[in-house]
Design an enzyme around this catalytic site. Structure first.
Site, PDB file in Angstrom:
ATOM      1  N   SER A 116       0.825  -1.221   0.000  1.00  0.00           N
ATOM      2  CA  SER A 116       0.000   0.000   0.000  1.00  0.00           C
ATOM      3  C   SER A 116       0.847   1.254   0.000  1.00  0.00           C
ATOM      4  O   SER A 116       0.350   2.330  -0.318  1.00  0.00           O
ATOM      5  CB  SER A 116      -0.839   0.065   1.280  1.00  0.00           C
ATOM      6  OG  SER A 116      -1.634  -1.054   1.432  1.00  0.00           O
ATOM      7  N   HIS A 137      -0.886  -2.453  -7.061  1.00  0.00           N
ATOM      8  CA  HIS A 137      -1.633  -2.080  -5.862  1.00  0.00           C
ATOM      9  C   HIS A 137      -3.137  -2.182  -6.131  1.00  0.00           C
ATOM     10  O   HIS A 137      -3.742  -1.278  -6.711  1.00  0.00           O
ATOM     11  CB  HIS A 137      -1.238  -0.652  -5.438  1.00  0.00           C
ATOM     12  CG  HIS A 137      -1.939  -0.179  -4.218  1.00  0.00           C
ATOM     13  ND1 HIS A 137      -2.305   1.129  -4.020  1.00  0.00           N
ATOM     14  CD2 HIS A 137      -2.357  -0.848  -3.114  1.00  0.00           C
ATOM     15  CE1 HIS A 137      -2.902   1.239  -2.856  1.00  0.00           C
ATOM     16  NE2 HIS A 137      -2.954   0.053  -2.292  1.00  0.00           N
ATOM     17  N   GLU A 149      -3.304   0.356  -9.117  1.00  0.00           N
ATOM     18  CA  GLU A 149      -2.151   1.208  -9.435  1.00  0.00           C
ATOM     19  C   GLU A 149      -1.002   0.300  -9.860  1.00  0.00           C
ATOM     20  O   GLU A 149      -0.701  -0.690  -9.176  1.00  0.00           O
ATOM     21  CB  GLU A 149      -1.725   2.019  -8.210  1.00  0.00           C
ATOM     22  CG  GLU A 149      -2.680   3.146  -7.867  1.00  0.00           C
ATOM     23  CD  GLU A 149      -2.197   3.939  -6.665  1.00  0.00           C
ATOM     24  OE1 GLU A 149      -1.861   5.116  -6.840  1.00  0.00           O
ATOM     25  OE2 GLU A 149      -2.166   3.385  -5.555  1.00  0.00           O
ATOM     26  N   ASN A 188      -3.141   6.434  -2.060  1.00  0.00           N
ATOM     27  CA  ASN A 188      -3.030   6.448  -0.598  1.00  0.00           C
ATOM     28  C   ASN A 188      -2.439   7.757  -0.076  1.00  0.00           C
ATOM     29  O   ASN A 188      -2.593   8.081   1.094  1.00  0.00           O
ATOM     30  CB  ASN A 188      -2.241   5.239  -0.091  1.00  0.00           C
ATOM     31  CG  ASN A 188      -3.141   4.018  -0.028  1.00  0.00           C
ATOM     32  OD1 ASN A 188      -4.360   4.143  -0.148  1.00  0.00           O
ATOM     33  ND2 ASN A 188      -2.568   2.851   0.142  1.00  0.00           N
TER      34      ASN A 188
HETATM   35  N1  LIG Z   1      -6.603  -4.137   3.326  1.00  0.00           N
HETATM   36  C1  LIG Z   1      -6.628  -3.331   2.268  1.00  0.00           C
HETATM   37  O1  LIG Z   1      -7.642  -2.662   1.973  1.00  0.00           O
HETATM   38  C2  LIG Z   1      -5.423  -3.213   1.372  1.00  0.00           C
HETATM   39  C3  LIG Z   1      -5.558  -2.545   0.145  1.00  0.00           C
HETATM   40  C4  LIG Z   1      -4.459  -2.497  -0.732  1.00  0.00           C
HETATM   41  C5  LIG Z   1      -3.255  -3.076  -0.371  1.00  0.00           C
HETATM   42  N2  LIG Z   1      -3.153  -3.703   0.850  1.00  0.00           N
HETATM   43  C6  LIG Z   1      -1.861  -4.326   1.173  1.00  0.00           C
HETATM   44  O2  LIG Z   1      -1.955  -5.722   0.880  1.00  0.00           O
HETATM   45  C7  LIG Z   1      -1.135  -6.458   1.793  1.00  0.00           C
HETATM   46  C8  LIG Z   1      -1.990  -7.465   2.547  1.00  0.00           C
HETATM   47  O3  LIG Z   1      -3.034  -6.782   3.206  1.00  0.00           O
HETATM   48  P1  LIG Z   1      -4.346  -7.558   3.722  1.00  0.00           P
HETATM   49  O4  LIG Z   1      -5.341  -6.522   4.053  1.00  0.00           O
HETATM   50  O5  LIG Z   1      -4.692  -8.663   2.795  1.00  0.00           O
HETATM   51  O6  LIG Z   1      -3.766  -8.188   5.093  1.00  0.00           O
HETATM   52  P2  LIG Z   1      -4.276  -9.473   5.885  1.00  0.00           P
HETATM   53  O7  LIG Z   1      -3.776  -9.295   7.270  1.00  0.00           O
HETATM   54  O8  LIG Z   1      -5.725  -9.691   5.649  1.00  0.00           O
HETATM   55  O9  LIG Z   1      -3.500 -10.693   5.161  1.00  0.00           O
HETATM   56  C9  LIG Z   1      -2.111 -10.853   5.193  1.00  0.00           C
HETATM   57  C10 LIG Z   1      -1.834 -12.347   5.075  1.00  0.00           C
HETATM   58  O10 LIG Z   1      -0.426 -12.544   4.871  1.00  0.00           O
HETATM   59  C11 LIG Z   1      -0.064 -13.734   5.543  1.00  0.00           C
HETATM   60  N3  LIG Z   1       1.386 -13.755   5.733  1.00  0.00           N
HETATM   61  C12 LIG Z   1       2.126 -12.992   6.573  1.00  0.00           C
HETATM   62  N4  LIG Z   1       3.434 -13.285   6.413  1.00  0.00           N
HETATM   63  C13 LIG Z   1       3.516 -14.244   5.449  1.00  0.00           C
HETATM   64  C14 LIG Z   1       4.596 -14.948   4.834  1.00  0.00           C
HETATM   65  N5  LIG Z   1       5.862 -14.732   5.173  1.00  0.00           N
HETATM   66  N6  LIG Z   1       4.298 -15.868   3.883  1.00  0.00           N
HETATM   67  C15 LIG Z   1       3.016 -16.117   3.522  1.00  0.00           C
HETATM   68  N7  LIG Z   1       1.957 -15.474   4.067  1.00  0.00           N
HETATM   69  C16 LIG Z   1       2.202 -14.550   5.018  1.00  0.00           C
HETATM   70  C17 LIG Z   1      -0.852 -13.679   6.849  1.00  0.00           C
HETATM   71  O11 LIG Z   1      -0.939 -14.947   7.463  1.00  0.00           O
HETATM   72  C18 LIG Z   1      -2.204 -13.139   6.344  1.00  0.00           C
HETATM   73  O12 LIG Z   1      -3.078 -14.200   6.012  1.00  0.00           O
HETATM   74  C19 LIG Z   1      -0.450  -5.421   2.682  1.00  0.00           C
HETATM   75  O13 LIG Z   1       0.786  -5.074   2.104  1.00  0.00           O
HETATM   76  C20 LIG Z   1      -1.416  -4.244   2.627  1.00  0.00           C
HETATM   77  O14 LIG Z   1      -0.808  -3.010   2.936  1.00  0.00           O
HETATM   78  C21 LIG Z   1      -4.203  -3.802   1.716  1.00  0.00           C
END
Ligand SMILES: NC(=O)c1ccc[n+]([C@@H]2O[C@H](COP(=O)([O-])OP(=O)(O)OC[C@H]3O[C@@H](n4cnc5c(N)ncnc54)[C@H](O)[C@@H]3O)[C@@H](O)[C@H]2O)c1
Length: 295
Positions: A116, A137, A149, A188
């Protein structure tokens, strides 16, 4: 059929896997947390079933579901055209992951991050082949949000960038090209700035969460208010993004605040926890949480 490995089967990884499968890709889904992939597959079954019942799927839901397989580790990356990571927003975690992937993937595999906020150039700093690393993104919930993005790191090759734009088009999404690799990219920076101000107004007792959301929806035509949006994304995710902005020295865009920290500490992680800036009822109704209880 092109193969994609999605790493991280949380909110975003689940959606990315689903959308890729809906558009004909073979998808492998991996997560380090036991049970996360099973939960993701169950969510995808529910979501594709719902989309099918509304006539929004090109292929039968079952065919889409069958294109997604659980991967127990990263070895499957050796036969993937794309790897997209959606693990926690943690620079070291993502960098370590890319380092490991470089030893597994063939030279032509494109390595993408769904970060993000973190500059792709930072994630590629120790890479042997930074030219194949790119930012993709997505916005959540991925099956519903049409924007992605596409971020060009300082060393991303023009060919990889163009392929990435074409890949996003193949998912029936709108690519927005981010031509300079700045922290937080485009969206963002804008939403982070608005959210930081929304938090200030609530923390200073000038407005309630509900009034800010009402204002942005009915005054500016936002589909969701900033606090509703934060609940969707997850307050733990916002907290990590805030920390990442801080680490890059651009705190002015960061949604860091003691209120967010207290909400996370209280288990108020947003919609996924059934409670965040709102309390969510099983019938879909929601009531605003009085944040002064935590201040
Ligand atoms: N939540 C949002 O709206 C959003 C939007 C755009 C981007 N993002 C980005 O996307 C990414 C994930 O966000 P999310 O909301 O899905 O988080 P989330 O917490 O729902 O999921 C993250 C997952 O990654 C897994 N994980 C952690 N370390 C790991 C590893 N070493 N190997 C494999 N799996 C691993 C965790 O177990 C978890 O299931 C982040 O970088 C976040 O900033 C989030």
């Amino acid at each position: 059929m092109e193969n994609i490995l999605v790493i991280g089967a949380g909110f975003m990884g689940t959606g990315i896997a689903q959308v890729a499968a809906q558009n004909g890709y073979r998808v492998y889904l991996q997560d380090s947390n036991a049970g996360a992939v099973d939960k993701a597959l169950a969510n995808i079954r529910w979501s594709t079933g719902k989309l099918e019942s509304k006539g929004h799927l090109k292929d039968p839901a079952q065919a889409v579901q069958e294109r997604i397989r659980a991967a127990k580790d990263l070895a499957v990356a050796s036969k993937c055209n794309w790897v997209i990571e959606a693990v926690y927003e943690d620079e070291k975690l993502k960098k370590d992951l890319f380092r490991e992937l470089e030893n597994i993937c063939p030279a032509e595999t494109i390595l993408a991050s769904n970060t993000s906020s973190i500059r792709i150039t930072r994630l590629a700093a120790d890479a042997q082949h930074p030219e194949r690393m790119v930012g993709l993104h997505f916005f959540g919930p991925v099956p519903l949000m049409l924007l992605v993005e596409v971020i060009k790191g300082e060393k991303t090759s023009a060919a990889v960038f163009q392929k990435s734009v074409d890949f996003i088009l193949s998912l029936n999404k709108y690519p927005v090209k981010v031509m300079q690799d700045i922290p937080g990219f485009i969206m963002n920076r804008i939403s982070g700035t608005a959210f930081r101000e929304a938090l200030n107004l609530v923390e200073e007792g000038i407005a309630t969460v509900q009034d800010v959301d009402t204002g942005m929806k009915y005054g500016y035509g936002w589909t969701l208010g900033p606090f509703e949006m934060a609940d969707y994304a997850g307050l733990d995710v916002y907290q990590r993004v805030g920390q990442a902005f801080k680490a890059m020295g651009v705190e002015s865009y960061a949604p860091t605040s003691t209120l967010i920290d207290k909400m996370v500490q209280a288990g108020r992680l947003g919609k996924k926890a059934g409670k965040g800036f709102y309390d969510y009822m099983p019938d879909g109704a929601k009531t605003p949480f009085d944040t002064t209880q935590l201040t």
